[in-house]
Design a protein around this motif. Structure first.
Motif, short mmCIF file in Angstrom:
data_model
loop_
_atom_site.label_atom_id
_atom_site.label_comp_id
_atom_site.label_asym_id
_atom_site.label_seq_id
_atom_site.Cartn_x
_atom_site.Cartn_y
_atom_site.Cartn_z
N UNK A 39 0.83 -1.17 0.00
CA UNK A 39 0.00 0.00 0.00
C UNK A 39 0.86 1.22 0.00
N UNK A 40 0.25 2.36 -0.22
CA UNK A 40 1.01 3.57 -0.22
C UNK A 40 0.05 4.69 -0.17
N UNK A 41 0.51 5.92 -0.23
CA UNK A 41 -0.39 7.00 -0.17
C UNK A 41 -0.10 7.99 -1.23
N UNK A 42 -1.13 8.58 -1.64
CA UNK A 42 -1.04 9.70 -2.50
C UNK A 42 -1.83 10.74 -1.80
N UNK A 43 -2.36 11.71 -2.48
CA UNK A 43 -3.01 12.75 -1.78
C UNK A 43 -4.48 12.59 -1.77
N UNK A 158 -9.12 11.31 -8.54
CA UNK A 158 -9.31 10.92 -9.94
C UNK A 158 -8.32 9.82 -10.28
N UNK A 159 -8.80 8.77 -10.94
CA UNK A 159 -7.97 7.66 -11.37
C UNK A 159 -7.91 7.66 -12.89
N UNK A 206 6.61 7.97 -2.45
CA UNK A 206 5.88 7.21 -3.47
C UNK A 206 5.16 6.03 -2.85
N UNK A 207 3.99 5.68 -3.38
CA UNK A 207 3.26 4.53 -2.84
C UNK A 207 3.98 3.23 -3.18
N UNK A 258 -4.46 5.09 1.17
CA UNK A 258 -3.63 4.00 0.67
C UNK A 258 -4.46 2.83 0.17
N UNK A 259 -5.65 2.64 0.76
CA UNK A 259 -6.50 1.53 0.34
C UNK A 259 -6.96 1.68 -1.10
N UNK A 260 -7.18 2.91 -1.55
CA UNK A 260 -7.56 3.13 -2.94
C UNK A 260 -6.45 2.64 -3.87
N UNK A 261 -5.22 3.00 -3.54
CA UNK A 261 -4.09 2.59 -4.37
C UNK A 261 -3.92 1.08 -4.32
#
Length: 269
Positions: A39-43, A158-159, A206-207, A258-261
């Motif tokens: 997992x990771x994070x973005x904004x 947005x993906x 970075x995720x 992070x769950x979205x990623x």
């Protein structure tokens, strides 16, 4: 005021009323994770974008999010997906608790900014929503945290899912890393009737997802206030997902859960 940026922001962040005030003059950021994990994070983007920083997993001192032990992904098929396959692999409502996922509001017409400096073209391409090299297929989605409905800082992400041929997926991330270094002092872009200025480029954690990832922040302005725009770009096999979000509330870097990623990346075959 840059009309194209206003239109693109409304389309990407799903709040035309707020995005209409967006003007340009930005600061940018990017850091890469050469391999992926869990997992990771973005904004956290928002319709009135999320201003919550660091709400999910905390990055390690090296600046990379720590993967969860059980988050390992099976090997990718490496195939170039069709548009229909990308759409099937796109995140859907119910797959991440609390998030409603819909086709991108306003359609999928990309931006048309061209960087003055050729070295900065990969950054302009990501801002336009069309990572380079050009994709064989593209699908756009918007994920909104319905639990935050009515909140000024509602999270909206947005993906942009893209499928690539002949190693172009790797080139998307490699060219973006190079552009971040080359354009650290800032760059300008031009569209038919506008000029956009990006003041500097720096890195973000970075995720850890997919095979590799890069994270970038671009800061614009709304009526003189800073507006951080963040891009996290993840590759899995021949597919790339760009997660985009913004913070129209204050100058803090927003977070993509992070769950979205993790869930979106794992859905890619």
């Amino acid at each position: 005021m840059n009309a194209e940026i206003r239109t693109r922001a409304a389309r990407r962040v799903a709040t035309a009323a707020v995005a209409a005030a967006l003007t340009v003059g930005t600061a940018t950021a990017c850091e890469d994770d050469p391999r992926g994990g869990g997992d990771g994070k973005a904004s956290g983007a928002s319709a009135a974008p999320s201003a919550t920083a660091g709400k999910d997993t905390a990055p390690t001192p090296s600046g990379t999010a720590t993967p969860e032990p059980d988050a390992a992904e099976p090997p990718s098929s490496g195939r170039t997906l069709t548009e229909a396959e990308l759409a099937k692999a796109a995140l859907a409502t119910g797959e991440v608790p609390g998030y409603e996922v819909t086709p991108l509001q306003g359609g999928d017409e990309p931006g048309t900014e061209k960087a003055d400096e050729p070295a900065c073209a990969p950054l302009a391409a990501v801002i336009n929503g069309i990572p380079e090299p050009a994709a064989a297929a593209t699908v756009y989605r918007t994920a909104v945290d319905s639990r935050e409905e009515g909140e000024e800082t509602q999270t909206v992400v947005t993906l942009i899912l893209t499928a690539h041929r002949n190693g172009d997926a790797q080139r998307v991330l490699a060219s973006l890393r190079t552009a971040v270094d080359a354009c650290a002092g800032g760059f300008t872009t031009r569209a038919a009737d506008s000029v956009s200025t990006y003041s500097d480029v720096r890195t973000l954690p970075a995720p850890r997802a997919g095979d590799e990832s890069v994270a970038c922040q671009v800061t614009g302005a709304v009526t003189g206030a800073k507006v951080p725009l963040v891009f996290h770009v993840v590759r899995r096999g021949a597919s790339v997902v760009t997660f985009y979000t913004a913070n129209f509330v204050d100058a803090r870097t927003p977070e993509v859960p992070s769950e979205l990623i993790r869930v979106q990346t794992a859905k890619l075959p």
